[in-house]
Write a protein that holds these residues in place. Sequence first.
Motif, PDB file in Angstrom:
ATOM      1  N   LYS B 360      16.736  47.033 -86.401  1.00  0.00           N
ATOM      2  CA  LYS B 360      17.443  46.441 -87.540  1.00  0.00           C
ATOM      3  C   LYS B 360      16.504  45.476 -88.247  1.00  0.00           C
ATOM      4  O   LYS B 360      15.621  44.898 -87.631  1.00  0.00           O
ATOM      5  N   PRO B 361      16.693  45.303 -89.550  1.00  0.00           N
ATOM      6  CA  PRO B 361      15.805  44.418 -90.310  1.00  0.00           C
ATOM      7  C   PRO B 361      15.710  43.036 -89.662  1.00  0.00           C
ATOM      8  O   PRO B 361      16.734  42.483 -89.239  1.00  0.00           O
ATOM      9  N   GLY B 362      14.491  42.511 -89.569  1.00  0.00           N
ATOM     10  CA  GLY B 362      14.300  41.158 -89.048  1.00  0.00           C
ATOM     11  C   GLY B 362      14.098  41.096 -87.548  1.00  0.00           C
ATOM     12  O   GLY B 362      13.565  40.119 -87.029  1.00  0.00           O
ATOM     13  N   GLU B 363      14.500  42.167 -86.840  1.00  0.00           N
ATOM     14  CA  GLU B 363      14.398  42.154 -85.377  1.00  0.00           C
ATOM     15  C   GLU B 363      12.943  42.049 -84.906  1.00  0.00           C
ATOM     16  O   GLU B 363      12.620  41.245 -84.051  1.00  0.00           O
ATOM     17  N   ALA B 364      12.077  42.903 -85.477  1.00  0.00           N
ATOM     18  CA  ALA B 364      10.688  42.951 -85.033  1.00  0.00           C
ATOM     19  C   ALA B 364       9.981  41.616 -85.298  1.00  0.00           C
ATOM     20  O   ALA B 364       9.219  41.135 -84.467  1.00  0.00           O
ATOM     21  N   GLU B 365      10.262  41.021 -86.442  1.00  0.00           N
ATOM     22  CA  GLU B 365       9.586  39.779 -86.824  1.00  0.00           C
ATOM     23  C   GLU B 365       9.893  38.659 -85.843  1.00  0.00           C
ATOM     24  O   GLU B 365       9.037  37.834 -85.526  1.00  0.00           O
ATOM     25  N   ALA B 366      11.135  38.641 -85.346  1.00  0.00           N
ATOM     26  CA  ALA B 366      11.552  37.554 -84.464  1.00  0.00           C
ATOM     27  C   ALA B 366      11.174  37.833 -83.008  1.00  0.00           C
ATOM     28  O   ALA B 366      11.294  36.944 -82.158  1.00  0.00           O
ATOM     29  N   ALA B 367      10.709  39.056 -82.707  1.00  0.00           N
ATOM     30  CA  ALA B 367      10.504  39.437 -81.305  1.00  0.00           C
ATOM     31  C   ALA B 367       9.094  39.114 -80.823  1.00  0.00           C
ATOM     32  O   ALA B 367       8.185  38.891 -81.611  1.00  0.00           O
ATOM     33  N   ASP B 368       8.938  39.147 -79.514  1.00  0.00           N
ATOM     34  CA  ASP B 368       7.658  38.896 -78.878  1.00  0.00           C
ATOM     35  C   ASP B 368       6.985  40.250 -78.623  1.00  0.00           C
ATOM     36  O   ASP B 368       7.473  41.050 -77.823  1.00  0.00           O
ATOM     37  N   GLU B 369       5.868  40.528 -79.310  1.00  0.00           N
ATOM     38  CA  GLU B 369       5.189  41.812 -79.148  1.00  0.00           C
ATOM     39  C   GLU B 369       4.315  41.773 -77.895  1.00  0.00           C
ATOM     40  O   GLU B 369       3.431  40.930 -77.777  1.00  0.00           O
ATOM     41  N   LEU B 370       4.578  42.693 -76.964  1.00  0.00           N
ATOM     42  CA  LEU B 370       3.832  42.692 -75.704  1.00  0.00           C
ATOM     43  C   LEU B 370       2.510  43.436 -75.831  1.00  0.00           C
ATOM     44  O   LEU B 370       1.483  43.013 -75.337  1.00  0.00           O
ATOM     45  N   CYS B 371       2.535  44.598 -76.474  1.00  0.00           N
ATOM     46  CA  CYS B 371       1.301  45.344 -76.711  1.00  0.00           C
ATOM     47  C   CYS B 371       1.581  46.420 -77.759  1.00  0.00           C
ATOM     48  O   CYS B 371       2.731  46.628 -78.144  1.00  0.00           O
ATOM     49  N   THR B 387       6.997  52.279 -63.347  1.00  0.00           N
ATOM     50  CA  THR B 387       5.655  52.886 -63.403  1.00  0.00           C
ATOM     51  C   THR B 387       5.545  54.158 -62.571  1.00  0.00           C
ATOM     52  O   THR B 387       4.478  54.737 -62.469  1.00  0.00           O
ATOM     53  N   ASP B 388       6.660  54.598 -61.962  1.00  0.00           N
ATOM     54  CA  ASP B 388       6.607  55.771 -61.098  1.00  0.00           C
ATOM     55  C   ASP B 388       7.683  56.764 -61.547  1.00  0.00           C
ATOM     56  O   ASP B 388       8.832  56.376 -61.798  1.00  0.00           O
ATOM     57  N   SER B 389       7.314  58.026 -61.659  1.00  0.00           N
ATOM     58  CA  SER B 389       8.246  59.012 -62.205  1.00  0.00           C
ATOM     59  C   SER B 389       9.432  59.286 -61.284  1.00  0.00           C
ATOM     60  O   SER B 389      10.551  59.485 -61.757  1.00  0.00           O
ATOM     61  N   LYS B 421      13.971  56.607 -71.504  1.00  0.00           N
ATOM     62  CA  LYS B 421      14.366  56.395 -72.897  1.00  0.00           C
ATOM     63  C   LYS B 421      13.133  56.344 -73.794  1.00  0.00           C
ATOM     64  O   LYS B 421      13.230  56.499 -75.016  1.00  0.00           O
ATOM     65  N   ALA B 422      11.979  56.072 -73.180  1.00  0.00           N
ATOM     66  CA  ALA B 422      10.713  56.092 -73.914  1.00  0.00           C
ATOM     67  C   ALA B 422       9.582  56.234 -72.904  1.00  0.00           C
ATOM     68  O   ALA B 422       9.750  55.907 -71.720  1.00  0.00           O
ATOM     69  N   VAL B 423       8.440  56.755 -73.379  1.00  0.00           N
ATOM     70  CA  VAL B 423       7.265  56.914 -72.530  1.00  0.00           C
ATOM     71  C   VAL B 423       6.135  56.107 -73.162  1.00  0.00           C
ATOM     72  O   VAL B 423       5.905  56.198 -74.374  1.00  0.00           O
ATOM     73  N   ILE B 424       5.467  55.282 -72.338  1.00  0.00           N
ATOM     74  CA  ILE B 424       4.336  54.508 -72.858  1.00  0.00           C
ATOM     75  C   ILE B 424       3.138  54.692 -71.930  1.00  0.00           C
ATOM     76  O   ILE B 424       3.284  54.741 -70.714  1.00  0.00           O
ATOM     77  N   THR B 425       1.945  54.871 -72.517  1.00  0.00           N
ATOM     78  CA  THR B 425       0.757  55.084 -71.682  1.00  0.00           C
ATOM     79  C   THR B 425      -0.368  54.146 -72.110  1.00  0.00           C
ATOM     80  O   THR B 425      -0.368  53.604 -73.217  1.00  0.00           O
ATOM     81  N   GLU B 426      -1.329  54.007 -71.196  1.00  0.00           N
ATOM     82  CA  GLU B 426      -2.472  53.129 -71.449  1.00  0.00           C
ATOM     83  C   GLU B 426      -3.632  53.888 -72.072  1.00  0.00           C
ATOM     84  O   GLU B 426      -4.381  53.358 -72.870  1.00  0.00           O
ATOM     85  N   LYS B 427      -3.800  55.155 -71.658  1.00  0.00           N
ATOM     86  CA  LYS B 427      -4.917  55.943 -72.172  1.00  0.00           C
ATOM     87  C   LYS B 427      -4.385  57.208 -72.848  1.00  0.00           C
ATOM     88  O   LYS B 427      -3.317  57.696 -72.488  1.00  0.00           O
ATOM     89  N   GLY B 428      -5.187  57.751 -73.770  1.00  0.00           N
ATOM     90  CA  GLY B 428      -4.822  59.020 -74.393  1.00  0.00           C
ATOM     91  C   GLY B 428      -4.435  58.824 -75.838  1.00  0.00           C
ATOM     92  O   GLY B 428      -3.998  57.739 -76.234  1.00  0.00           O
ATOM     93  N   GLY B 452      -4.573  48.542 -68.347  1.00  0.00           N
ATOM     94  CA  GLY B 452      -3.897  47.369 -67.780  1.00  0.00           C
ATOM     95  C   GLY B 452      -2.790  46.807 -68.645  1.00  0.00           C
ATOM     96  O   GLY B 452      -2.203  45.775 -68.322  1.00  0.00           O
ATOM     97  N   SER B 453      -2.453  47.485 -69.742  1.00  0.00           N
ATOM     98  CA  SER B 453      -1.475  46.912 -70.669  1.00  0.00           C
ATOM     99  C   SER B 453      -0.027  47.169 -70.253  1.00  0.00           C
ATOM    100  O   SER B 453       0.681  46.239 -69.866  1.00  0.00           O
ATOM    101  N   VAL B 454       0.401  48.416 -70.265  1.00  0.00           N
ATOM    102  CA  VAL B 454       1.843  48.681 -70.125  1.00  0.00           C
ATOM    103  C   VAL B 454       2.355  48.603 -68.683  1.00  0.00           C
ATOM    104  O   VAL B 454       3.455  48.125 -68.430  1.00  0.00           O
TER     105      VAL B 454
END
Lengths: 200, 593
Positions: B360-371, B387-389, B421-428, B452-454
């Motif tokens: 929603k508008p404004g949500e991203a601006e107020a949030a803490d971005e991790l990576c 971290t484990d399937s 609900k989402a997939v996040i990776t460090e490499k690729g 070492g990020s996600v």
Amino acid sequence: MNEQTLALHGLAIKKHGDAAGIAQITGLPEETVTKHLEAAAQAGRVNKAGEKYMLAPTAAISLQSGYSRDFAEQRANAEMNAAYDDFETVNDQVKQLITDWQTMEVGGERLPNDHSDKEYDAAIIDRLGDLHEKAEPVLDRLTAHVPRLKVYKDMLLEALERAEDGAIEWVSDARIMSYHTVWFELHEDLLRILGRERVE
Amino acid sequence: MPDLRWTLRLDGSALPDKSLIGGKAWSIARMRALGLPVPPAFVVTTRACVEFLAKGDWPDGLAEEIDAGMAWLEEATGRRFGHGPQPLLVSVRSGAPISMPGMMDTILNMGICAETEEALAEEMGDAGFAHDVHRRFYDLYADIVLKCVGAEFPPEGDAESWAATLKEKSGQAIPETPRDRLFASIDAVFNSWNGRRAKRYRKHHGIPDDLGTAVAVQAMVFGNMDAQSGTGVLFSRNPITGARKPYGEYLACAQGEDVVSGKFTPQPVETMRETVPAAFDALMAASETLEEANGDVQDIEFTVQKGALFLLQSRAAKRAPAAAVRIATEMVREGVITPQVALTRVTPDQVRLLLAPRLKPGEAEAADELCRGEAASPGIGIGTVVTDSDEAERRAAAGENVILARVTTSPEDLHGMLAAKAVITEKGGSTSHAAVVSRALGVACVVGCGVGSVTAHAGQTVTVDGSTGRIYAGALAAEAPDEDAEADLAQLKDWAQAACPIPVHTPEAAPQAQVLDLNAIEGGEDAANLPRLLEGAEAATGGALATEEGMAAAIAAGLKFVVGKPALPLLLAGARAGTAHEDRETVAVSAQG
């Protein structure tokens, strides 16, 4: 350079190799390589483990010290040295190409190339074909002074054409005589012939 | 005009066959035929090449025809080849009817020599540029015509020293005069037809060896001649919003590479109205003409030389998803294209991106971005980082929302990816396993966030935005756009419903039936497996259906309907699967390489 020394020279390039591999890069028949390396093993100049040989440290030193005599003619030859300088120029481009082959830039970061992007790979193999065309005259100039080097040129073309036909491991796989493996061994051979150091 | 056997002048009076003049020259001829200003050019035809290949030498009369062609270019441009005070420079490029590897690349700046360098310096008031044009010619000639390595041409050198270097490194002397160099380059193009790579390529693809290549010779234009010169890019409509208003950039007194280099900041194209009004008007007219002739938004590269406009290249423009939808629907309303064509102009992926849930508008601006990483599959995913399937599958089965975080993923992670609900990776990158499979499943995905990020955020609740590639701390509020609320999307949906061979229902509106959930069965994420998996099914749902291949399988399997929300990506995929694609022929010429 006599056959016996050439067999040892081939082994020095391979570091750890079998008779067939040494025969391939020196152009000697495989039986000849086997005969000389077995004799050298008997004399303690070569160590053997399974099918693979390695130079004993003292033999490696005496081989090195003999080069200035074995290759005196080539080392004194201005054309040979000029051709080698041009080889170094192509070498830089080959190294850059192999880096581009093994990694790809994604979002400003260098990551391993997982070879899922066929177009990316095809463009690099096309570049390799172009680079090979530019390398050929340089290889011919080198071969004019050391005729046995022609085997490398043939092996490079063979690896290139396999890669062009879709067997992409022939670009840089270190376990086979891929384009990069052959190129690396040719470079090692030239360094020994001219008594130069590898610049990294 | 004398009887021409081996060359053709691309004056727009005729549109010869591509097999005779090659693709590049054909594009030039087509633009000339539309009455557009293109730098003049003539072409040495494939017929001349074929004769050369058969005979081993140039056909009789070819040299004379090339001389006559150059004289024609001189007349058309008011410039002279190889001489001042206004020297003519040309580009020389190969043009086989079918593009293949190993054919000679383009040579630019042909015609430069000591005399013309001086004349050009005078004309441009820029001795440094003229000298560089000269130096670059040696670079190209060594690299492309002579395939020579190790020849370096330092800027402080002159033609004499460069020629000596070339002789030393290649063993061949560069011909003395511009005319002989032109002939040598044309010869090199002919010979590249029989190069190792070209021959192998033809053999491999069953292309006859006797087609031959054409050689296009085109006058070069310069955007750095004076204050009434410049270079730029124009889109016939805005490629971001789709608005029907030309959108572009212009850099006065500059060459094409200056724009690309980022060293200078281009101005909006409207600034041309002040400095070069006639060229601006001609550009606006050309934009209309090209868009109409090609029936699609154009991306046009142009140069203004001493106040006169020259088009260098025009092709179908790349566009943002919102622009794709707006342009496709507006062009139908304008009567330029049919609804059937409009459906091929918008991809299922573009619509999926537009309809993906967003913050929603404004949500991203107020949030803490991790990576952050590369946006690989659109959508919002909110849940606990795992971290484990196996763990992801177990916790999801217990009703928890999970985000799967891995260094990279492999086929062994599929069950975890399905549960997440989402997939996040460090490499690729965008073609990595995680990206490809997530897109197929319709799961939000961000890849390549860095080592070492996600995985460091295990146990934390995060919000993943697969459209922007950002990962935020906590659960942010998201909303999904409504495909029926926006007029252009609703219009597109109407057309897609008519064109899609099988019905698509949202889950709420689906009739009673056994619906096969492809996301829940092994191999169901890969469209290639669908023909097998869909056999005997009545209806189906799953991310892999929203591709042409997926819907083609659904149609072939005789399903009664498919289920999905939003429905538009599925409908578009179905419509596209049912129709042949239009031939996206681009009108492309390039004078500056």
